[in-house]
Design an enzyme around this catalytic site. Structure first.
Site, short mmCIF file in Angstrom:
data_model
loop_
_atom_site.label_atom_id
_atom_site.label_comp_id
_atom_site.label_asym_id
_atom_site.label_seq_id
_atom_site.Cartn_x
_atom_site.Cartn_y
_atom_site.Cartn_z
CG HIS A 291 -22.52 -24.55 35.27
ND1 HIS A 291 -21.33 -24.59 34.58
CD2 HIS A 291 -22.82 -25.85 35.51
CE1 HIS A 291 -20.93 -25.82 34.43
NE2 HIS A 291 -21.83 -26.62 34.97
CB SER B 193 -21.45 -29.18 33.12
OG SER B 193 -20.71 -29.13 34.32
CG ASP C 7 -20.04 -21.46 34.38
OD1 ASP C 7 -20.23 -21.81 35.57
OD2 ASP C 7 -20.02 -22.27 33.44
#
Length: 514
Positions: free
Chosen positions: A443, A193, A404
């Protein structure tokens, strides 16, 4: 004479082994006296093997002695805290865990953050020292998870954007040398991320900092990602009718799978490449104006279409950020739930407009975006000119889940495509830089995908052999049991079903180019 030569060879080999895994020549406490540029060692304490425990919370309800059992497998290590002040407004906290003596693998590992996080990650330090790295984590120069730290503090914004990671790495190599009296052999990065963004930003700005970078679900288009959060928030909070109840996420997801799951030849509950899915949410619009649990009202159809759509300039058509992909619906609560995703308004409040009272509903996707792109440039990591890093033999494993629901996976494909165009094409780039697009993964993990894998281990093997992995083994665990395995293939190849056998077994898939 032969016996003498044999003994000498064994002796030389033993010295080489000791050199590869040197015993610490300095005591941990002596690092308090270590001189560092624009930085000070504030803590240096030895932690015995298996002795680490999380501190008890101030209210007495936190983890205390009982937590030590969770870390009983940790080697002894030297725990070092450093405060770095590269500017007059900088206060970057960094923590290093240095495995004792022969338990060190000779390498350095930097670890990433999430969102606008200002926190040192104990879990990343634990994982790193378990792997026998000299491992580091930083708070990026502030506390808390909001971007409010950047309001009228441009130097702190630079620290967050890239300087804190650079400081952590440069100082970490000095701290390691001070403890082991030996240079680190290789410097690794592992982050997802915002941590993925940090790793790629480091490669772009400081190609000598790392030798190998694992960058998961990277927020390379950080400004665009924040803009998308506002884009979706404006739609889902426009009025009560436009809000999408959480129960409807599953309704949309089921319709997407019904329309697109089998397109890749394997009906397995995931979409191999959502770019090939042309699902229209209007196909599940309620037949009457009344709402119902198994369909969408007309305003809800409009909301779903906006979530899927690219964020664009309404006048020029310029794409600021790609939309969510079909298959990501079960995770939409992050951005399309009851609250607007915080990174979006935060960027505009504290970095673009310097106004804590700014209302996200007022964002103009034409008039405001030039200022937004300029203000966010320090955080974006879209520079494709990676030749200096590649020329050093540097290696990157980039990965992203096709489902995601936070950072559009197409942003990774867009960046990788730009890198290939700037560096001689995909075949050449793959000598140093691999991208893995993971069907069904949310994610940084989760979703319906085979999202259990070890990218850092794969990178270590690549560095050791100089042979890029032809695939990476992945699995899915449900109810404590592995129920599916699958190979992960380097983009643009995909794992294609051979046509027979269980879709839950990796042996029935092979990596094939499009």
């Amino acid at each position: 004479m032969k016996d003498l030569l044999t003994k000498r060879t064994i002796l030389l080999f033993s010295f080489a082994a000791l050199a590869a895994y040197p015993m610490s020549a300095a005591s941990c406490e002596s690092l308090l006296m270590l001189k560092l540029p624009s930085a000070t060692v504030t803590v240096a304490e030895a932690v015995g093997a298996g002795a680490f425990a999380l501190p008890v919370a101030a209210n007495g309800k936190g983890k205390g002695k009982g937590a030590a059992a969770n870390y009983s497998d940790l080697p002894g290590f030297c725990r070092v805290r450093v405060v770095s002040k590269p500017s007059s407004d900088s206060n970057i906290n960094i923590e290093y865990w240095l495995p004792v003596g022969a338990s060190w693998n000779g390498n350095f590992l930097g670890t990433g953050n999430s969102g606008f996080s200002g926190a040192i990650s104990t879990s990343d330090l634990v994982d790193g020292v378990r792997r026998h790295y000299a491992v580091a984590s930083t708070d990026t120069g502030h506390e808390g998870g909001s971007a409010s730290f950047a309001l009228n503090h441009p130097e702190k914004l630079i620290d967050f954007a890239y300087r804190a990671v650079h400081e952590m790495t440069v100082l970490g190599k000095l701290v390691s040398k001070g403890y082991y009296e030996s240079d680190v052999r290789k410097s690794y990065w592992n982050g997802c991320s915002a941590g993925g963004r940090q790793g790629l930003k480091a490669v772009q700005m400081y190609p000598a900092d790392f030798d190998a970078v694992v960058a998961g679900s990277p927020g390379v288009m950080w400004t665009g990602r924040s803009t998308q959060a506002v884009w979706i928030g404006q739609q889902t909070h426009k009025d009560a009718e436009s809000a999408l109840p959480q129960a409807k996420f599953a309704v949309v997801h089921a319709a997407v799978l019904a329309a697109c799951d089998a397109k890749d030849g394997a009906k397995d509950g995931i979409i191999d490449d959502p770019r090939k899915c042309s699902f229209d949410p209007a196909t599940i619009q309620c037949q009457t104006a009344a709402d119902a649990p198994d369909c969408l009202t007309a305003p809800q159809v409009a909301t779903v279409k906006r979530i899927y759509s690219d964020v664009k300039n309404p006048r020029t058509g310029e794409v600021y950020f790609p939309g969510h992909e079909p298959g990501s619906e079960n995770g939409w609560n992050t951005m399309a739930g009851a609250n607007v995703f915080g990174t979006g308004p935060d960027l505009f409040k504290y970095i673009v407009f310097n106004n804590a009272d700014w209302d996200y509903k007022t964002l103009n996707y034409d008039a405001d975006m030039t200022a937004a792109m300029k203000a966010g440039a320090a955080m974006d990591a879209m520079d494709p000119k990676l030749k200096p890093f590649y020329d050093r033999g540097g290696k990157i494993i980039q990965y992203h889940g096709w489902a995601d629901p936070q950072i559009s996976p197409r942003s990774s494909v867009m960046y990788y495509t730009k890198v290939a165009e700037a560096n001689g094409g995909i075949a050449k780039v793959q000598q140093n830089h691999l991208l893995y697009m993971i069907p069904g993964m949310a994610h940084c993990g989760g979703g319906d995908a085979t999202s259990t894998f070890d990218m850092l281990k794969a990178m270590e093997a690549w560095v050791a052999t100089n042979k890029a992995p032809d695939h990476i083994d992945a699995s899915r665990t449900r109810n404590g049991q592995v129920d599916r395995t699958r190979p992960l293939c380097a983009y643009p190849a995909t794992a294609q079903y051979k046509g027979s056998g269980s879709v839950d077994e990796a042996a029935n898939f092979s990596c094939k180019q499009p």
